[in-house]
Design a protein around this motif. Structure first.
Motif, PDB file in Angstrom:
ATOM      1  N   TRP A  29       0.909  -1.159   0.071  1.00  0.00           N
ATOM      2  CA  TRP A  29       0.028  -0.193  -0.052  1.00  0.00           C
ATOM      3  C   TRP A  29       0.788   1.380  -0.221  1.00  0.00           C
ATOM      4  N   ASN A  63      -1.829  -0.898  -5.331  1.00  0.00           N
ATOM      5  CA  ASN A  63      -2.979   0.116  -5.403  1.00  0.00           C
ATOM      6  C   ASN A  63      -2.865   0.971  -6.399  1.00  0.00           C
ATOM      7  N   GLY A  68      -6.318  -6.049  -7.950  1.00  0.00           N
ATOM      8  CA  GLY A  68      -7.095  -6.950  -6.634  1.00  0.00           C
ATOM      9  C   GLY A  68      -5.931  -7.629  -5.869  1.00  0.00           C
ATOM     10  N   VAL A  69      -5.865  -7.203  -4.525  1.00  0.00           N
ATOM     11  CA  VAL A  69      -5.102  -7.899  -3.547  1.00  0.00           C
ATOM     12  C   VAL A  69      -4.620  -9.439  -3.667  1.00  0.00           C
ATOM     13  N   TYR A  90      -3.595 -11.885   2.172  1.00  0.00           N
ATOM     14  CA  TYR A  90      -4.315 -11.686   0.797  1.00  0.00           C
ATOM     15  C   TYR A  90      -4.036 -12.944  -0.030  1.00  0.00           C
ATOM     16  N   ARG A 165     -15.199  -5.827  10.236  1.00  0.00           N
ATOM     17  CA  ARG A 165     -14.187  -5.948   9.133  1.00  0.00           C
ATOM     18  C   ARG A 165     -12.978  -6.752   9.692  1.00  0.00           C
ATOM     19  N   ASN A 184     -16.360  -9.347   4.765  1.00  0.00           N
ATOM     20  CA  ASN A 184     -15.492  -8.930   3.879  1.00  0.00           C
ATOM     21  C   ASN A 184     -15.492  -7.330   3.413  1.00  0.00           C
ATOM     22  N   SER A 186     -13.007  -4.282   1.880  1.00  0.00           N
ATOM     23  CA  SER A 186     -11.586  -3.938   1.570  1.00  0.00           C
ATOM     24  C   SER A 186     -11.089  -2.626   2.354  1.00  0.00           C
ATOM     25  N   GLU A 189     -12.460   0.671   1.431  1.00  0.00           N
ATOM     26  CA  GLU A 189     -13.822   0.817   1.695  1.00  0.00           C
ATOM     27  C   GLU A 189     -14.422   1.158   3.051  1.00  0.00           C
TER      28      GLU A 189
END
Length: 345
Positions: A29, A63, A68-69, A90, A165, A184, A186, A189
């Motif tokens: 990240w 990112n 997608g991780v 991940y 989460r 779940n 991300s 989010e």
């Protein structure tokens, strides 16, 4: 003379372009301290300088690439890029045995977490070679994964019935064993999910939550490491690794251990203390303005209950997913280091 000149020319040709290596590197990240303070300087400055300019690095992050991780290590294995680094959790959909690298609540300090990682390295190396056609270069920590809540909580028991989460599959299993519902969502989010009531709480590193502004949509902080240390694995495509000279392999191996990995581990424990201060105002905040989240003190009873859930429920369930062979390897390595044994049939 002509023969000597020709020999020198041939030697020079071999010593120049043959040694030059261009590496495409995908970091973790981009907004977080691990990348900005350790990853980026190592790949863009330290390694090229140590190689005398023979290694050139093109660096981006997953990112920034909108990956997608869960795809980061799959694409690495396919040779889409040379090097990648991201959270091991991940990748557990492809490799459930990898969950054993970062088990919640078995390491409460950076030294304990490093001992756990060191014990797991041979396992992790085999997993990445077999599952992702990759050679593991380093394993570095994010700070412990703690709990941010946009709800009034006073103890671990108050998490029961809440939607939370999780930061990884084992953490989600752990939360469900405590009576919460793992959701779940991300990382990017989470602020909206907390603000809109999609989740009541969320698990991430204290520093990550501070950097991402989770304090704006959370009121209470539980500093219990329910998500482990969120180990970040750095790996190179195995075919690319095998194409390097022995000297280049040794250069990367030695410098990444001393100039990247060791530095990240050395700062991990102080980072947790500083991050909690930044989030709650309890102490000095070196990263910027301190916030005013409520710090929920975790009792000995909370730790004992959580540890019991881990040993009696979460780890046996993981052993079923990973298989007895991996569980036995975990017992003999990580388990022996942290004093935990998974019962096997």
């Amino acid at each position: 003379m002509k023969r000597t000149i020709a020999l020198l020319a041939a030697t020079t040709a071999l010593a120049g372009p043959a040694l030059a290596e261009d590496l495409s590197v995908v970091g973790s990240w981009s907004s977080l301290p691990l990348h900005n303070e350790y990853e980026a300087p190592y790949w863009t400055e330290t390694l090229p300088e140590a190689s005398g300019g023979d290694i050139n690095v093109s660096l981006t992050t997953h990112n920034q690439m909108n990956l997608g991780v869960g795809d980061v290590f799959r694409l690495l294995g396919d040779g889409v890029y040379d090097v990648a680094m991201t959270v091991a959790d991940y990748a557990v959909a492809d490799a459930p045995e990898l969950e054993g690298l970062d088990v919640p609540l078995v390491a409460l300090t950076a030294d304990e977490a490093l001992a756990m990682v060191d014990a797991a390295r041979p396992m992790v190396a085999d997993i990445y070679a077999d599952r992702f056609n990759s050679h593991v270069l380093a394993i570095a920590p994010y700070p412990p994964q703690v709990v941010f809540c946009n709800a009034e909580v006073t103890s671990l028991a108050d998490l029961e019935g809440l939607q939370i989460r999780a930061s990884g599959r084992m953490t989600a299993q752990f939360l469900e064993a405590l009576g919460a519902e793992g959701v779940n969502v991300s990382f990017g989010e989470v602020p909206g999910a907390l603000q809109n009531g999609v989740v009541d709480c969320a698990v991430t590193g204290a520093g990550s939550g501070y950097s991402a502004g989770w304090w704006e949509v959370s009121t209470h902080l539980l500093p219990i490491p329910l998500g482990g240390w969120d180990s970040v694995v750095t790996a190179m495509n195995l075919d690319r690794w095998n194409s390097l000279s022995a000297e280049t392999q040794e250069l990367i191996t030695s410098t990444i251990a001393s100039e990247f990995e060791a530095s990240a581990w050395a700062s991990a424990q102080d980072a947790l203390v500083n991050d909690i201060a930044c989030l709650t105002g309890n102490g000095d905040c070196p990263a910027g303005e301190a916030r005013d989240m409520v710090l929920v003190e975790v009792s000995d009873a909370d730790f004992e209950r959580a540890r019991a859930v881990l040993v009696e429920t979460v780890l046996p369930e993981w052993a079923e997913r990973a298989g007895d062979e991996w569980a036995a390897r975990w017992n003999d390595s990580v388990g022996a280091t942290v004093g935990v044994t998974i019962p096997l049939d």
